[in-house]
Design an enzyme around this catalytic site. Structure first.
Site, PDB file in Angstrom:
ATOM      1  N   ARG A 128       0.845  -1.212   0.000  1.00 22.85           N
ATOM      2  CA  ARG A 128       0.000   0.000   0.000  1.00 22.85           C
ATOM      3  C   ARG A 128       0.880   1.262   0.000  1.00 22.85           C
ATOM      4  NH1 ARG A 128      -1.998   2.471   4.485  1.00 22.85           N
ATOM      5  NH2 ARG A 128      -2.160   0.552   5.679  1.00 22.85           N
ATOM      6  N   TYR A 174     -12.619  18.122 -15.821  1.00 19.92           N
ATOM      7  CA  TYR A 174     -13.357  16.849 -15.897  1.00 19.92           C
ATOM      8  C   TYR A 174     -14.453  16.835 -14.815  1.00 19.92           C
ATOM      9  CZ  TYR A 174     -14.274  11.932 -15.027  1.00 19.92           C
ATOM     10  OH  TYR A 174     -14.897  10.731 -14.794  1.00 19.92           O
ATOM     11  N   ASP A 187      -3.767  19.229 -14.603  1.00 22.79           N
ATOM     12  CA  ASP A 187      -4.154  17.926 -15.149  1.00 22.79           C
ATOM     13  C   ASP A 187      -3.683  17.881 -16.608  1.00 22.79           C
ATOM     14  OD1 ASP A 187      -5.497  15.771 -16.375  1.00 22.79           O
ATOM     15  OD2 ASP A 187      -7.174  15.900 -14.987  1.00 22.79           O
ATOM     16  N   LYS A 211      -5.957   6.836 -19.636  1.00 25.59           N
ATOM     17  CA  LYS A 211      -6.203   7.369 -20.976  1.00 25.59           C
ATOM     18  C   LYS A 211      -4.991   7.108 -21.893  1.00 25.59           C
ATOM     19  CE  LYS A 211     -10.109   8.566 -19.269  1.00 25.59           C
ATOM     20  NZ  LYS A 211     -10.018   9.049 -17.951  1.00 25.59           N
TER      21      LYS A 211
HETATM   22  C1  LIG Z   1      -9.002  15.045 -17.812  1.00 27.62           C
HETATM   23  C2  LIG Z   1      -9.359  13.935 -16.880  1.00 27.62           C
HETATM   24  N1  LIG Z   1      -8.825  13.916 -15.648  1.00 27.62           N
HETATM   25  C3  LIG Z   1      -9.130  12.938 -14.770  1.00 27.62           C
HETATM   26  C4  LIG Z   1     -10.010  11.918 -15.091  1.00 27.62           C
HETATM   27  C5  LIG Z   1     -10.319  10.839 -14.090  1.00 27.62           C
HETATM   28  O1  LIG Z   1      -9.562   9.709 -14.381  1.00 27.62           O
HETATM   29  P1  LIG Z   1      -9.980   8.209 -13.985  1.00 27.62           P
HETATM   30  O2  LIG Z   1     -11.176   7.861 -14.768  1.00 27.62           O
HETATM   31  O3  LIG Z   1      -8.763   7.395 -14.315  1.00 27.62           O
HETATM   32  O4  LIG Z   1     -10.248   8.235 -12.507  1.00 27.62           O
HETATM   33  C6  LIG Z   1     -10.574  11.890 -16.367  1.00 27.62           C
HETATM   34  C7  LIG Z   1     -11.504  10.802 -16.731  1.00 27.62           C
HETATM   35  O5  LIG Z   1     -12.145  10.823 -17.765  1.00 27.62           O
HETATM   36  C8  LIG Z   1     -10.248  12.933 -17.284  1.00 27.62           C
HETATM   37  O6  LIG Z   1     -10.773  12.969 -18.527  1.00 27.62           O
END
Ligand SMILES: Cc1ncc(COP(=O)(O)O)c(C=O)c1O
Length: 395
Positions: free
Chosen positions: A64, A117, A187, A212
């Site tokens: 962990r 997001y 991000d 992604k």
């Molecule tokens: C730009 C962005 N950040 C964060 C996330 C969250 O990621 P996860 O689905 O791996 O938790 C997403 C999910 O679509 C995203 O498009």
């Protein structure tokens, strides 16, 4: 893209994606990092156990906290983003929420700039305020300087932003945030370090949904935070030791494999994305096309400065609204309806009823996430085949 390396000679991102942060396994010579599935690690004797738990001596203790397969993924991401350290997570949301919980305390303030997001928006708008963190959501960067207060600790940006590909000037955001004593968390999921390296533009922490483009094959879920060793120590403490959002070594292994081809895939998706955006722009059934590679995109000039290509996500508005978006999506044959992005396979979705359905309708409208909006994640199929699928679905 060539980036400075430790020995002073620039290195191509393609080379770094293959070799960065990784050597053959010292125990076996295995080139692909072994998947270490143990939950705990023998420290042999009492004194070594004490030294490891106090941090006097390095060494693994419990998966962990840290795991050798995950550590390879972390080292590769630190190399690619140009950070001192990285922490791998079970998902992008685990990386984002753990990073924010590590950086913020009751009485602090976080400011988000532009759209983010839907899951992140929920953390900022509804989770953090429950713990006494004040949240401010700004539409534009030129509102930031006036919105900063002595309590502002974090400025949060996503660029290009999900789903309408808004672009935030990372150098300007960092300048304003730092002048007010705040850190910038960016991000970088849509751009990846292949197209933008936010730490080199002044931001403090980079987060990703590794699910992604990093995975790239739609077969792993993960997240990552990258920054200074000191910041990542805090993030690991909150995210791993306390919240337990650890990345599985099986997924880490897939993410390491994904990273090796990421620059090739991102380049292919970006070149096709540009072609598809140009095809859609001006089509009778399509209104606005949101793609930073189009010269009339409001963030085009900044994107041209801070990105090497414009990425594989294209969003566009069907002039016939939700009804037309539904008809278009249901007619696609090659492109699959699904909500992820960055896979080898092209995927399309309707953000207002899927990824951003939890965002309050008035905020959705204000952010440009209309009922006619379609988001397309361009895969590595040939651009001509994708255009012809889109063409038949638009008819
Ligand atoms: C730009 C962005 N950040 C964060 C996330 C969250 O990621 P996860 O689905 O791996 O938790 C997403 C999910 O679509 C995203 O498009």
């Amino acid at each position: 893209m060539r980036i400075p390396s430790k020995n002073g000679r620039p290195i191509h991102i393609r080379t770094l994606a293959v070799h960065g942060g990784q050597k053959p396994d010292p125990a076996t010579g295995a080139i692909a990092p072994p998947i270490v599935t143990t939950s705990s690690y023998s420290y042999g004797n009492f004194d070594t156990g004490v030294d490891r738990f106090t941090g006097e001596k390095p060494g693994y203790l419990y998966s962990r906290f840290a795991n050798p397969t995950v550590a390879v993924f972390e080292a590769k991401m630190a190399a690619l983003e140009g950070g001192e350290a990285a922490v791998g997570f079970a998902s992008g949301m685990a990386a984002i929420s753990s990073t924010l919980l590590a950086m913020l305390s009751a009485g602090d303030e976080i400011i988000s700039v532009g759209t983010v997001y839907g899951g992140t928006e929920g953390v900022i708008r509804s989770l953090l305020p429950r713990f006494g963190v004040r949240c401010v959501q700004l539409a534009r960067l030129d509102e930031l300087a006036a919105a900063m207060t002595p309590q502002t600790r974090v400025v949060y940006v996503e660029t290009p932003a999900n789903p309408i590909l808004g672009i935030v000037d990372l150098e300007a955001a960092s300048r304003i945030a730092h002048a007010g004593g705040a850190v910038v968390v960016a991000d970088n999921t849509f751009a990846t370090p292949c197209l933008t390296r936010p730490l080199s533009l002044g931001t403090d922490i980079v987060v990703h949904s590794a699910t992604k483009f990093i995975s790239g094959h739609g077969d792993a879920t993960g997240g990552i935070a990258v920054g200074t060793a000191e910041a990542m120590q805090k993030v690991r403490q909150a995210g791993m030791l306390q919240l337990g959002s650890c990345l599985s070594p099986h997924d880490a292994s897939l993410l390491i494999r994904g990273l090796k081809t990421m620059p090739l895939r991102v380049e292919a998706a970006s070149l096709s994305g540009q072609k598809i955006a140009e095809y859609l722009n001006g089509h009778a059934a399509v209104g606005s096309v949101f793609y930073p590679g189009l010269p009339d995109h409001p963030g085009h000039d900044i994107a041209a400065r801070q990105m090497t290509l414009f990425g594989g996500i294209v969003s566009f508005e069907m002039t016939g609204g939700r009804h037309a978006a539904r008809a278009f999506l249901d007619k696609l044959k090659l492109v699959t309806q699904a909500v992820s992005v960055g896979d080898t396979d092209s995927l399309a979705c309707h953000p207002a009823t899927t990824t951003h359905s939890a965002v309050p309708p008035e905020l959705r409208q204000k952010s440009g996430i209309t009922d006619g909006l379609v988001r397309l994640s361009v895969g590595i199929e040939h651009a001509d085949d994708l255009v012809s699928d889109i063409e038949q679905a638009l008819q």
